[in-house]
Design a protein around this motif. Structure first.
Motif, PDB file in Angstrom:
ATOM      1  N   ILE A  14       0.759  -1.123   0.128  1.00 39.97           N
ATOM      2  CA  ILE A  14       0.095   0.214   0.119  1.00 39.97           C
ATOM      3  C   ILE A  14       0.803   1.132  -0.098  1.00 39.97           C
ATOM      4  O   ILE A  14       0.855   2.227  -0.754  1.00 39.97           O
ATOM      5  CB  ILE A  14      -0.968  -0.093   1.302  1.00 39.97           C
ATOM      6  CG1 ILE A  14      -1.919  -1.257   1.142  1.00 39.97           C
ATOM      7  CG2 ILE A  14      -1.773   1.578   1.418  1.00 39.97           C
ATOM      8  CD1 ILE A  14      -2.736  -1.387   2.449  1.00 39.97           C
ATOM      9  N   VAL A  15       1.981   1.144   0.999  1.00 38.61           N
ATOM     10  CA  VAL A  15       2.905   2.384   0.732  1.00 38.61           C
ATOM     11  C   VAL A  15       3.447   2.485  -0.421  1.00 38.61           C
ATOM     12  O   VAL A  15       3.653   3.751  -1.022  1.00 38.61           O
ATOM     13  CB  VAL A  15       3.892   2.317   2.152  1.00 38.61           C
ATOM     14  CG1 VAL A  15       5.001   3.179   2.105  1.00 38.61           C
ATOM     15  CG2 VAL A  15       3.199   2.279   3.547  1.00 38.61           C
ATOM     16  N   ALA A  16       4.126   1.481  -1.199  1.00 41.55           N
ATOM     17  CA  ALA A  16       4.525   1.513  -2.430  1.00 41.55           C
ATOM     18  C   ALA A  16       3.774   2.102  -3.413  1.00 41.55           C
ATOM     19  O   ALA A  16       4.193   2.875  -4.211  1.00 41.55           O
ATOM     20  CB  ALA A  16       5.251   0.213  -2.864  1.00 41.55           C
ATOM     21  N   ALA A  17       2.338   1.789  -3.342  1.00 46.68           N
ATOM     22  CA  ALA A  17       1.447   2.180  -4.337  1.00 46.68           C
ATOM     23  C   ALA A  17       1.126   3.646  -4.164  1.00 46.68           C
ATOM     24  O   ALA A  17       1.132   4.524  -5.078  1.00 46.68           O
ATOM     25  CB  ALA A  17      -0.087   1.366  -4.292  1.00 46.68           C
ATOM     26  N   LEU A  18       1.105   4.221  -2.818  1.00 52.56           N
ATOM     27  CA  LEU A  18       0.846   5.661  -2.508  1.00 52.56           C
ATOM     28  C   LEU A  18       2.115   6.389  -3.100  1.00 52.56           C
ATOM     29  O   LEU A  18       1.986   7.531  -3.716  1.00 52.56           O
ATOM     30  CB  LEU A  18       0.669   5.695  -1.080  1.00 52.56           C
ATOM     31  CG  LEU A  18      -0.513   5.527  -0.529  1.00 52.56           C
ATOM     32  CD1 LEU A  18      -0.458   5.197   1.118  1.00 52.56           C
ATOM     33  CD2 LEU A  18      -1.721   6.325  -1.037  1.00 52.56           C
ATOM     34  N   GLY A  23       4.419  10.495  -5.710  1.00 58.21           N
ATOM     35  CA  GLY A  23       5.536  10.910  -5.901  1.00 58.21           C
ATOM     36  C   GLY A  23       6.444  10.991  -4.673  1.00 58.21           C
ATOM     37  O   GLY A  23       6.164  10.428  -3.557  1.00 58.21           O
ATOM     38  N   LEU A  24       7.472  11.850  -4.491  1.00 58.44           N
ATOM     39  CA  LEU A  24       8.454  11.974  -3.482  1.00 58.44           C
ATOM     40  C   LEU A  24       7.147  12.765  -2.420  1.00 58.44           C
ATOM     41  O   LEU A  24       6.724  13.757  -2.657  1.00 58.44           O
ATOM     42  CB  LEU A  24       9.366  12.904  -3.695  1.00 58.44           C
ATOM     43  CG  LEU A  24      10.413  13.298  -2.662  1.00 58.44           C
ATOM     44  CD1 LEU A  24      10.957  12.129  -2.080  1.00 58.44           C
ATOM     45  CD2 LEU A  24      11.363  14.313  -3.249  1.00 58.44           C
ATOM     46  N   CYS A  25       7.436  12.012  -1.218  1.00 59.73           N
ATOM     47  CA  CYS A  25       6.661  12.650   0.084  1.00 59.73           C
ATOM     48  C   CYS A  25       7.661  12.994   1.156  1.00 59.73           C
ATOM     49  O   CYS A  25       8.548  12.579   1.273  1.00 59.73           O
ATOM     50  CB  CYS A  25       5.770  11.541   0.741  1.00 59.73           C
ATOM     51  SG  CYS A  25       4.511  11.179  -0.539  1.00 59.73           S
TER      52      CYS A  25
END
Length: 534
Positions: A14-18, A23-25
């Protein structure tokens, strides 16, 4: 352990998809977050009070919302000081909380917010800091004092519901005394008079009415209400001096001819036959219970071949912004502060017409002179030109879809032609010169004739469009409604008042007063024939 590993793997996906989507967070520091929040607060000046600013900006950035194109010209500062801006943000935040309380119908929270707003309103009104109050002709309504005053006013009715009329009186007196820049003064005088009457101070109530009548800040519909209330009080108290003054005071609408009326009979549901409750009726199709406006639409369709909608000015509002587009979005200093506004900041103020008078009058003249076919073509052309902005919901409210009657460009043209350029021009002129009242009191129904071939559509005597105010058994016309009916009549429109009357006969009148089954009564009346309707 397997379950924990499985959940961890899903979370990582989920984190990877977000991250792939966004983009960069990165995390903002507290000071940077506060600075961005303040910037968003400034941008919100041109947006709806309930609009989520950040969401709107993101949707606009990715092309999901299209705003009208216009020039931004800022001639000075919107807020006189950083302190004034801080108070504006605080008032705005309190407004968001107030709106949430209204949505949840939390009356206790509404009263508490009203208390807080009143405290801040009085404190700022007495503050000697001149930077808190702007003298700009239309940006001054964004003063924090005015924002708090609005919250105080909106909470007054909830204070009254709790029986604290003395508190309501004190707050209304403060709103009037501090001379807030608001066109609600007439309404404040009216409410103050009513609350004083509740407190058995009829002499004081009469004095307040007389002050409101003489005030130049009272709008005509409010002044008409004050005159009627003052006349009743003066007659009861036998004060000849006030009666003599009232006899020569011109009440708005006093010379207005009564609108044409007609009545239809409706079959009511007994549970809703009470004053203060919305009336529900059995529809012509015998289906689910319907409100009085829907019953009226069914009646006009069945009896005259009318198409129509209960929108209280929605169609007129649509054509106002569509056909006066270039005037609304004219390059006026300070009217547009950011590229994300759906309307100029002077809309709703006297400055709107003054800054565009030449352009507006020229356009109104063009529209009034247009033949129906040309007006239809013009409406369709303007809709096609600005369709993206309209579908984004910037002209029709917060919804991102069009009303059913605007889903067809042909029907848009048909409705415009049915109403006619002269009538539309008259509506628009009233709006631009009375922008504070807006569409308040506009008739419930806008009707237009069905396409050729429909029932009664080909009658040469039949008007192509009509505006109808619908009244249930226990309703009466307000001054604002009378005013709009007169504006439309003088513009050349067909107008009428439709009153829905509950069926009564000598044979069943006693039953109508108590519990009964509305369907059974309807059947009884049908058996009695047409004579029961007389």
């Amino acid at each position: 352990a397997f379950w924990v590993a499985s959940k961890k793997k899903k979370l990582e996906k989920i984190v990877a998809a977000l991250i792939e989507t966004l983009g960069l967070c990165f995390r903002l520091g507290a000071k940077m977050a506060e600075a961005i929040q303040r910037a968003l607060g400034y941008l919100s000046v041109g947006m709806s009070i309930t609009e989520n600013v950040l969401t709107t900006l993101i949707l606009a950035d990715v092309g999901k919302i299209t705003f009208p194109r216009y020039s931004c010209r800022v001639s000075g500062t919107v807020f006189g000081s950083s302190r004034a801006f801080d108070h504006f943000l605080a008032a705005q935040q309190l407004g968001f909380v107030f709106d949430a309380a209204l949505q949840s119908r939390d009356e206790e929270a509404i009263r508490l917010i009203g208390d807080s707003a009143y405290s801040s309103f009085v404190s700022l009104s007495l503050d000697p800091d001149e930077s808190l109050v702007s003298d700009h002709p239309f940006l001054r309504r964004y003063n924090p004092v005015n924002r708090y005053a609005s919250l105080v006013w909106y909470s007054i009715s909830y204070v009254e519901r709790s029986g604290k009329y003395d508190v309501a009186v004190a707050r209304l007196q403060s709103l009037i005394e501090f001379k807030v820049d608001s066109r609600r003064h007439g309404k404040w005088f009216n409410r103050l008079s009513i609350n004083l009457t509740h407190l058995k101070d009829e002499k004081g109530a009469l004095e307040v009415c007389m002050r409101g009548i003489k005030s130049t800040d009272s709008l005509d519909p409010d002044r008409a209400q004050l005159i009627r209330r003052a006349t009743r009080l003066a007659t009861k108290l036998k004060t000849d001096a006030e009666l003599a003054i009232l006899a020569v005071v011109p009440a708005d609408g006093a010379q207005t001819p009564s609108p044409k009326e007609r009545k239809i009979f409706g079959r009511p549901l007994d549970a809703h036959r009470k004053t203060g409750k919305s009336s529900f009726f059995i529809g012509y199709d015998g289906g689910s219970p319907i409100k009085v406006e829907t019953l009226a639409l069914q009646s006009y369709k069945a009896g005259g071949g009318w198409c129509g909608i209960h929108c209280e000015g929605g169609i007129a509002r649509f054509f106002f912004r569509l056909l006066l587009w270039d005037c609304v979005f004219l390059d006026v200093p300070d009217a547009f502060l950011t590229p994300w506004q759906s309307l100029p900041l002077d809309f709703g103020s006297a400055s709107f017409y003054a800054a565009r008078k030449c352009e507006i009058e020229a356009r109104l003249g063009e529209l009034a002179a247009m033949e129906d076919a040309l007006l239809s073509e013009e409406a369709i052309a303007q809709f096609n030109k600005h369709k993206a902005e309209i579908i984004s919901g910037q002209l029709e409210g917060s919804d991102d879809s069009l009303p059913w009657w605007a889903n067809s460009t042909a029907q848009i043209g048909e409705i415009a032609a049915s109403i006619g350029g002269q009538v539309l021009s008259g509506i628009f002129r009233h709006l631009v010169t009375n922008t504070f009242n807006g569409f308040a009191g506009f008739p419930d129904l806008t009707l237009w004739r069905a396409p050729r071939g429909g029932p009664a559509a080909d009658s040469p005597e039949a008007p192509p469009a009509m505006f109808v105010e619908v009244k249930g058994p226990r309703d009466r016309l307000s001054d604002a409604q009378r005013g709009w009916l007169d504006v439309l009549r003088r513009a050349g429109a067909e107008v009428e008042v439709l009153r829905v009357v509950e069926r009564r006969t000598k044979q069943n009148e006693g039953e109508l007063e108590g519990d009964y089954d509305a369907y059974q009564i309807a059947a009884l009346e049908d058996d009695e024939g047409d004579g029961a309707d007389e």
